[in-house]
Design a protein around this motif. Structure first.
Motif, mmCIF file in Angstrom:
data_model
loop_
_atom_site.group_PDB
_atom_site.id
_atom_site.type_symbol
_atom_site.label_atom_id
_atom_site.label_comp_id
_atom_site.label_asym_id
_atom_site.label_seq_id
_atom_site.Cartn_x
_atom_site.Cartn_y
_atom_site.Cartn_z
ATOM 1 N N TRP B 280 76.919 -25.767 35.233
ATOM 2 C CA TRP B 280 76.714 -24.301 36.095
ATOM 3 C C TRP B 280 75.057 -24.479 35.702
ATOM 4 N N ASP B 281 74.410 -25.278 36.403
ATOM 5 C CA ASP B 281 73.167 -25.854 35.975
ATOM 6 C C ASP B 281 71.876 -24.403 36.717
ATOM 7 N N GLY B 282 71.262 -24.721 36.165
ATOM 8 C CA GLY B 282 69.763 -24.333 36.637
ATOM 9 C C GLY B 282 68.778 -24.574 36.770
ATOM 10 N N ILE B 283 67.486 -24.420 36.647
ATOM 11 C CA ILE B 283 65.953 -24.954 36.796
ATOM 12 C C ILE B 283 65.826 -25.767 35.534
ATOM 13 N N SER B 284 66.622 -25.896 34.830
ATOM 14 C CA SER B 284 66.272 -27.118 33.565
ATOM 15 C C SER B 284 66.818 -28.152 33.871
ATOM 16 N N THR B 285 67.538 -28.820 35.019
ATOM 17 C CA THR B 285 68.569 -29.553 35.271
ATOM 18 C C THR B 285 68.187 -29.702 36.407
ATOM 19 N N GLY B 286 66.997 -29.114 37.525
ATOM 20 C CA GLY B 286 66.319 -29.746 38.964
ATOM 21 C C GLY B 286 67.833 -28.929 39.993
ATOM 22 N N MET B 287 68.884 -28.178 39.639
ATOM 23 C CA MET B 287 69.559 -27.488 40.468
ATOM 24 C C MET B 287 69.135 -26.473 41.385
ATOM 25 N N VAL B 288 68.770 -25.976 40.736
ATOM 26 C CA VAL B 288 67.873 -24.333 40.887
ATOM 27 C C VAL B 288 65.709 -25.065 40.976
ATOM 28 N N LYS B 289 65.434 -24.976 42.018
ATOM 29 C CA LYS B 289 64.298 -24.599 42.319
ATOM 30 C C LYS B 289 63.655 -23.591 42.898
ATOM 31 N N ILE B 290 62.099 -23.711 42.352
ATOM 32 C CA ILE B 290 61.820 -22.849 42.948
ATOM 33 C C ILE B 290 60.454 -22.848 43.793
ATOM 34 N N GLY B 291 60.760 -22.647 44.752
ATOM 35 C CA GLY B 291 59.771 -22.972 45.797
ATOM 36 C C GLY B 291 58.499 -22.330 46.131
ATOM 37 N N ASP B 292 57.533 -23.599 46.581
ATOM 38 C CA ASP B 292 56.053 -23.182 46.593
ATOM 39 C C ASP B 292 55.367 -21.659 46.493
ATOM 40 N N ILE B 293 54.709 -20.856 45.551
ATOM 41 C CA ILE B 293 54.453 -19.467 46.059
ATOM 42 C C ILE B 293 53.430 -19.641 46.447
ATOM 43 N N SER B 294 53.466 -19.084 48.000
ATOM 44 C CA SER B 294 52.531 -19.280 48.720
ATOM 45 C C SER B 294 51.287 -17.881 48.358
ATOM 46 N N ASP B 295 50.288 -18.618 48.958
ATOM 47 C CA ASP B 295 48.699 -18.000 48.425
ATOM 48 C C ASP B 295 49.021 -16.570 49.395
#
Lengths: 310, 360
Positions: B280-295
């Motif tokens: 059960w992995d998350g942001i730390s291992t990169g399994m969940v990524k936050i996509g680019d936050i737009s302008d």
């Protein structure tokens, strides 16, 4: 719970949009079944129409051309079914199911370059001052052209079947192809024409999804709408105006339950979600209770293959 | 003719023998079962990207097969059995509803390794489960949504009432509420992972009732298109970046990045070190990524969101940190207390402030 946030007029307008794809597909299938052919490939023809219409609209920049392309695409695919069942006398049920699988695969293949593209916008018909009428303006006069086209097709099919000689011939072919053949009518030609019309209508319904209601191309986007259309034809006892009623009822309950959920109505969500299907089944049961096949008005030759030698 | 039959028989016998022995010189066959079409632009699309990454990484050493649009439930069992019979050595089943079919088929094929996404049942030694902590991304979304909403109404298109979806609603709500106490959530359960028309209708219903942020936990991009048509509504890409809708309505996204996991697990099967685990992995291992936050997002909100994502990734912040109460007001987490994975994995309740009930 805040029911005041639901505007009933907007809701009615939304249900007309939500119902149009299944209405188009169902009215086409009605004509097919009236000619005595059971084409279970509605889903496949719809999705093929959806991608044909989408591709043509994107390439040409014209939604109108897109709908023409969708009708042509749906009709061509249905003629494949027509040739197989009418000339090669294949089983209609099996061929129809195969047509759905084929249509889903074909559309996925054709649509590979169209994922993530936005189609040209389809504008609403400009009725001028009529659109500003209270109540009626929102409900009736602020839609895109296809909503009116779908209503016109229903009216046209009704008038055609009821009043025209060609409609009488089509019904005769659907009731008893042997008798119609004995009278000199070209059973196979009539049926092929009906199948092509059904395919074109299903294609239009699919394109309505991909060009207006969603609007984008996604694989498998019809997600079972074709099967609902098939059920609505039975629901309607093969009568055009009842197809309209059935489609709007189904679309209406679907949109209504989503709105009720958004407004936080305290009805368990499970019941709301299944309500369109429950209501459809209930009406089917009520209508078919204590009645025979004849009273249900199913065409007598529905699903039977015809060969002049037999 | 006779000789041909004989040859065919011999070939068949050889084939059967080969399959039974499964020598290491043959390419490893890795199968994938998908709930939607690979072109859905969301969930299944990302799993398929993972499959393609496996193919690219291993080249000829691995052969992949997949089946798309497999309904959850009984039909999944048929599809799984078929894949196992075709000689797959490792099968990834990529939807929650495949949980029981996966375990049932795993019992019949002890030599085949099964990996079930987002589930919790491992009834046999050849079943692993894996999932991503999507709720970490939901927390970031909730923060942006709470800051950006002007009508204070946030719409949420939910699929099925399973823990994964409920966690997402809770995480988003907690963080929206924290920055905007007036915020309200409207949740619509559509009971499907993939039905573009229904997803679009749900988005439209929410927007018509005043929502100016629409979060989705369904797989297609239809809600994005609906929000775009409505204008002035923001959305977040789900499972995949959905970048074609940036900068508006899509202002950010949660991206599921399965490729590293799929490659690692395939390598373990090749090495013979594969074991049944729960990942059960998350942001730390990169399994969940936050996509680019737009302008479209103000710079200060963007900076806060990125800081939150970084803190979660570094393990400094947990989205479910007390004090938090359950919906009925009963205490759940005390001040500073962090939710344990067991509770999160089985989450079946809303946190305080959310209206409506979790369907059964």
């Amino acid at each position: 719970m805040d029911l005041s946030s639901i505007n009933p007029l907007v809701l009615i307008a939304a249900l007309m949009v939500a119902s149009t794809p299944i209405l188009l597909a169902a009215i086409g299938e009605l004509v097919v079944e009236k000619s005595g052919v059971l084409n279970l490939g509605v889903e496949g023809m719809m999705i093929t129409g959806a991608i044909c219409g989408f591709a043509v609209a994107v390439e040409s920049g014209s939604p109108a051309l897109g709908f023409v392309g969708a009708a042509v695409g749906g009709a061509l695919l249905s003629l494949l079914f027509g040739v197989l069942t009418q000339y090669l006398l294949s089983n209609q049920v099996a061929t129809g199911l195969a047509l759905t699988l084929f249509g889903l695969g074909l559309s996925a293949l054709m649509g590979q370059d169209y994922v993530g593209i936005k189609p040209p916008a389809t504008g609403d018909v400009n009725f001028g001052p009529l659109a500003d009428l209270p109540v009626l303006g929102i409900v009736l006069f602020r839609h895109d052209l296809m909503v009116y086209v779908s209503l016109a097709i229903v009216a046209g099919v009704w008038a055609f079947l009821k009043y025209s000689r060609a409609g009488l011939i089509l019904r005769a072919v659907g009731e008893s192809h042997d008798a119609a053949h004995a009278l000199g009518y070209k059973v196979v030609h009539v049926r092929l024409a009906a199948i092509a019309f059904g395919g074109a209508c299903a294609g239009l319904g699919g394109a309505y999804l991909s060009l207006i209601r969603v609007p984008q191309w996604t694989e498998g986007m019809t997600a079972g709408a074709g099967w609902i259309a098939l059920a609505i034809v039975v629901f309607a006892s093969w009568k055009p105006w009842r197809v309209l009623l059935g489609a709007y009822l189904f679309g209406g309950v679907t949109v209504l339950q989503l709105n009720l959920q958004a407004a936080g109505v305290a009805i368990p969500v499970e019941y709301l979600s299944m309500s369109p299907y429950i209501i459809t089944i209930l009406v089917l049961v009520i209508m078919s209770s204590n009645r025979g096949r004849a009273a249900l008005a199913a065409p007598a030759a529905l699903g039977r293959s015809f060969h002049a030698s037999s | 003719m006779k000789r041909r039959n004989l040859l065919a028989g011999a070939a068949l016998a050889l084939g059967l023998g080969g399959a039974a022995l499964a020598g290491s010189h043959e390419p490893l066959k890795v199968g994938f079962i998908y709930v939607g079409p690979i072109g859905d632009g969301g969930w299944t699309f990302e799993h398929n990207e993972g499959r393609l990454a496996v193919e690219e990484h291993f080249g000829d050493a691995v052969e992949t097969v997949f089946q798309e649009n497999v309904p959850e439930g009984a039909d999944a069992e048929r599809a799984l059995t078929q894949m196992a019979l075709q000689g797959a050595d490792l099968i990834f089943t990529t939807s929650f509803g495949y949980m029981d079919p996966t375990n049932a088929v795993a019992g019949k094929f002890p030599d085949v390794k099964f990996e079930h996404a987002t589930g919790y049942k491992r009834e046999h030694a050849n079943v692993s489960t894996y999932s991503a902590r999507f709720y970490e991304g939901r927390a970031v979304q909730g923060h942006i949504a709470g800051k950006m909403t002007e009508t204070n109404k946030i719409g949420y298109i939910a699929s099925f009432p399973i823990p994964e979806v409920i966690r997402g609603i809770n995480a988003a709500y907690i963080h929206a509420k924290r920055v905007n106490p007036d915020v309200e959530f409207s949740v619509i359960w559509v009971y499907t992972w993939f039905d573009p028309a229904k997803e679009a209708d749900a988005a439209n219903a929410l927007i018509e009732q005043g929502a100016d942020v629409v979060l989705q936990h369904t797989d297609s991009t239809a809600p994005q298109a609906a929000a775009q048509a409505a204008g002035n509504v923001i959305t977040f890409g789900q499972a995949s970046d959905m970048g074609e809708y940036a900068p508006m309505p899509r202002v950010s996204s949660i991206i599921d990045n399965w490729a590293p996991y799929y490659i690692a697990r395939t390598q373990e099967v090749i090495d013979g070190s594969w074991a049944s685990v729960d990942t059960w992995d998350g942001i730390s291992t990169g399994m969940v990524k936050i996509g680019d936050i737009s302008d479209a997002v103000p710079a200060d909100v963007k900076a806060e969101a990125e800081a939150m994502a970084a803190a979660i990734g570094a393990g400094e912040y947990h989205p479910f940190t007390g004090p938090l109460n359950k919906q009925d007001g009963s205490p759940w987490l005390a001040e500073g207390e962090i939710a344990d994975d067991g509770t999160l994995a089985g989450m079946n309740f809303y946190v305080e402030g959310l209206t409506g009930e979790v369907p059964n």
